[in-house]
Design an enzyme around this catalytic site. Sequence first.
Site, mmCIF file in Angstrom:
data_model
loop_
_atom_site.group_PDB
_atom_site.id
_atom_site.type_symbol
_atom_site.label_atom_id
_atom_site.label_comp_id
_atom_site.label_asym_id
_atom_site.label_seq_id
_atom_site.Cartn_x
_atom_site.Cartn_y
_atom_site.Cartn_z
ATOM 1 N N ARG A 128 58.180 134.210 -34.268
ATOM 2 C CA ARG A 128 59.259 133.739 -32.972
ATOM 3 C C ARG A 128 59.722 135.324 -32.611
ATOM 4 O O ARG A 128 61.025 135.654 -31.734
ATOM 5 C CB ARG A 128 60.253 132.949 -34.061
ATOM 6 C CG ARG A 128 60.316 132.038 -34.743
ATOM 7 C CD ARG A 128 61.363 131.486 -35.262
ATOM 8 N NE ARG A 128 61.648 130.183 -35.228
ATOM 9 C CZ ARG A 128 60.610 130.049 -36.387
ATOM 10 N NH1 ARG A 128 60.757 130.673 -37.821
ATOM 11 N NH2 ARG A 128 61.233 128.736 -37.066
ATOM 12 N N LYS A 150 58.761 138.337 -18.022
ATOM 13 C CA LYS A 150 57.865 137.033 -17.705
ATOM 14 C C LYS A 150 56.931 136.899 -18.481
ATOM 15 O O LYS A 150 56.066 138.297 -17.464
ATOM 16 C CB LYS A 150 58.781 136.821 -15.958
ATOM 17 C CG LYS A 150 59.724 136.376 -15.733
ATOM 18 C CD LYS A 150 59.852 135.960 -13.952
ATOM 19 C CE LYS A 150 58.792 134.791 -13.974
ATOM 20 N NZ LYS A 150 58.801 135.074 -12.069
ATOM 21 N N GLU A 192 51.936 143.386 -3.196
ATOM 22 C CA GLU A 192 53.344 143.252 -4.369
ATOM 23 C C GLU A 192 53.988 144.780 -3.835
ATOM 24 O O GLU A 192 55.397 144.499 -3.874
ATOM 25 C CB GLU A 192 52.791 143.259 -5.927
ATOM 26 C CG GLU A 192 52.184 142.694 -6.068
ATOM 27 C CD GLU A 192 53.288 140.505 -6.310
ATOM 28 O OE1 GLU A 192 53.985 140.855 -6.422
ATOM 29 O OE2 GLU A 192 52.973 139.552 -7.625
ATOM 30 N N LYS A 233 62.294 146.311 -8.923
ATOM 31 C CA LYS A 233 62.180 145.487 -10.059
ATOM 32 C C LYS A 233 63.193 145.737 -11.219
ATOM 33 O O LYS A 233 64.140 144.521 -11.464
ATOM 34 C CB LYS A 233 60.735 145.002 -10.432
ATOM 35 C CG LYS A 233 60.906 143.428 -11.157
ATOM 36 C CD LYS A 233 59.374 143.441 -11.516
ATOM 37 C CE LYS A 233 59.406 141.428 -12.216
ATOM 38 N NZ LYS A 233 57.797 141.425 -12.770
ATOM 39 N N GLU A 243 66.243 134.879 -14.261
ATOM 40 C CA GLU A 243 66.205 134.075 -13.320
ATOM 41 C C GLU A 243 66.921 133.356 -12.601
ATOM 42 O O GLU A 243 66.572 131.905 -12.166
ATOM 43 C CB GLU A 243 64.329 133.781 -13.235
ATOM 44 C CG GLU A 243 63.875 133.088 -11.561
ATOM 45 C CD GLU A 243 62.381 133.578 -11.408
ATOM 46 O OE1 GLU A 243 61.393 134.324 -10.417
ATOM 47 O OE2 GLU A 243 62.084 132.556 -11.818
ATOM 48 N N ARG A 247 66.987 136.982 -8.804
ATOM 49 C CA ARG A 247 65.740 137.619 -9.327
ATOM 50 C C ARG A 247 64.838 136.665 -8.485
ATOM 51 O O ARG A 247 63.790 137.259 -8.546
ATOM 52 C CB ARG A 247 65.824 137.242 -10.914
ATOM 53 C CG ARG A 247 64.123 137.868 -11.312
ATOM 54 C CD ARG A 247 64.423 138.253 -12.754
ATOM 55 N NE ARG A 247 63.210 138.736 -13.288
ATOM 56 C CZ ARG A 247 62.340 138.906 -14.379
ATOM 57 N NH1 ARG A 247 63.351 139.215 -15.368
ATOM 58 N NH2 ARG A 247 61.082 138.826 -14.423
ATOM 59 N N ASN A 251 59.897 136.521 -6.019
ATOM 60 C CA ASN A 251 59.089 135.121 -5.995
ATOM 61 C C ASN A 251 58.899 135.099 -4.680
ATOM 62 O O ASN A 251 57.851 134.234 -3.858
ATOM 63 C CB ASN A 251 59.311 134.439 -6.559
ATOM 64 C CG ASN A 251 58.997 134.627 -7.966
ATOM 65 O OD1 ASN A 251 58.476 134.629 -8.612
ATOM 66 N ND2 ASN A 251 60.220 133.771 -8.455
ATOM 67 N N HIS A 254 55.588 133.819 -3.354
ATOM 68 C CA HIS A 254 54.695 133.102 -4.091
ATOM 69 C C HIS A 254 54.678 132.077 -4.553
ATOM 70 O O HIS A 254 53.455 131.220 -4.531
ATOM 71 C CB HIS A 254 55.333 134.037 -5.472
ATOM 72 C CG HIS A 254 55.096 135.482 -6.246
ATOM 73 N ND1 HIS A 254 55.082 136.804 -4.665
ATOM 74 C CD2 HIS A 254 54.562 135.479 -6.748
ATOM 75 C CE1 HIS A 254 55.458 137.579 -5.414
ATOM 76 N NE2 HIS A 254 54.157 136.973 -7.203
ATOM 77 N N HIS A 258 50.818 130.726 -5.622
ATOM 78 C CA HIS A 258 50.516 130.160 -6.328
ATOM 79 C C HIS A 258 50.233 128.764 -6.108
ATOM 80 O O HIS A 258 48.875 128.834 -6.312
ATOM 81 C CB HIS A 258 51.746 129.799 -6.897
ATOM 82 C CG HIS A 258 52.600 131.319 -7.867
ATOM 83 N ND1 HIS A 258 53.966 131.570 -8.073
ATOM 84 C CD2 HIS A 258 51.976 132.374 -8.054
ATOM 85 C CE1 HIS A 258 54.142 132.336 -9.064
ATOM 86 N NE2 HIS A 258 52.996 133.211 -8.888
ATOM 87 N N HIS A 273 45.349 137.373 -6.844
ATOM 88 C CA HIS A 273 46.587 136.697 -7.315
ATOM 89 C C HIS A 273 46.716 137.888 -6.017
ATOM 90 O O HIS A 273 48.009 137.225 -5.040
ATOM 91 C CB HIS A 273 47.604 136.994 -8.445
ATOM 92 C CG HIS A 273 48.767 137.754 -8.581
ATOM 93 N ND1 HIS A 273 49.863 136.421 -8.052
ATOM 94 C CD2 HIS A 273 49.888 137.993 -8.354
ATOM 95 C CE1 HIS A 273 50.763 135.926 -8.310
ATOM 96 N NE2 HIS A 273 50.923 137.600 -8.239
#
Length: 373
Positions: A128, A150, A192, A233, A243, A247, A251, A254, A258, A273
């Site tokens: 956990r 993330k 990026e 960032k 997010e 935030r 993206n 993206h 994606h 990517h």
Amino acid sequence: MNPNEGDVRRLRVELGPQSYDILIGPDLLKRAGAEIAARLPGVRCAILTDENVAARHLSTLTDALTEADLSFETKVLPAGEKTKSAEYLLGAVDFVLGTRMERGDVVIALGGGVIGDLSGFVAGIVRRGMKFVQVPTSLLAQVDSSVGGKTGINSTHGKNLIGVFHQPSLVLSDTNVLNTLSEREFRAGYAEVVKYGLIDRPDFFEWLEENWQAVFAGGPERGEAIAVSCQCKADVVARDEHEDGDRALLNLGHTFGHALEGATGYDSRRLVHGEGVAIGMALAHRFSVRLNRCSADDAERVEAHLVATGLPTRLSDVPGDMPPAEALLDYIAQDKKVHRGALTFILTEGIGRSFIARDVPSSEVLAFLRECT
């Protein structure tokens, strides 16, 4: 961002009790043991890396851990985007459990974005939540995926759809390891970097237009670009860790990118990517022009800079056949930013003026994609 400890820059991600340092500079891999031991004394370390990175950098890291009197176990995974899968996630979880490490021990991600995302997910779910240290070895990972917590893996339904938010305890970005990257890998990471200028720092984008060749060459401009990107960032993450708000601006490019990665089956021979992000940013600006939110001159300026650095900007730049626009829209509909079935995009009103566009009509997206394919 004033340098300290020689050429090392220290940035702080302010998240209350989950705050952590990002260190940026040369030869940090050799100091990794000392930096980890100073923050997490006496921990045992489970290193996750890939075959390519292990051949180049694993011994430097393990020597540093040994010098700091930290014990470790190592698992080497295949390189490539397809490692971000349930199969390799479960294998990595079994590895960490098999070492009998405890919740207070640390998972170390030595690698690029794939290893960092997978390792962070492992650290987030084993017992956990274990401690987690990022040692990013690609430009993309140093300026983006290693910062912010993330983590996750891909699904057949889309990219990064399975995961958790799990913040690292430390990020060690050794700028010297970037010298071992291929030109393609470095360019992909640079996409990026450009993103941060396009989100809300037009002065940074202009600086990149003037200095990108020095960034590629590895001079002090490279460290500056990485530090500015990480600060951008870190500032956003401190405001919006999970997010829930702005935030999502991170993206930019993206949603389209994606979809392209999914459409190519995450085949790095066709698209990696950062290349998908580059095409996605160009598409986002052109789509903004279509919606009368951005000037054509700004969209052309963005595309010109990406092309100058050798990055792709159009669907036709992807090798092999692309699926029809309808199939690309299906991938977009699986994006994490979709809310109650409504499409959400990061669009722009000009360079450095991005915004979150909710309830974008799918008919507009489909018509645009048909023009692009």
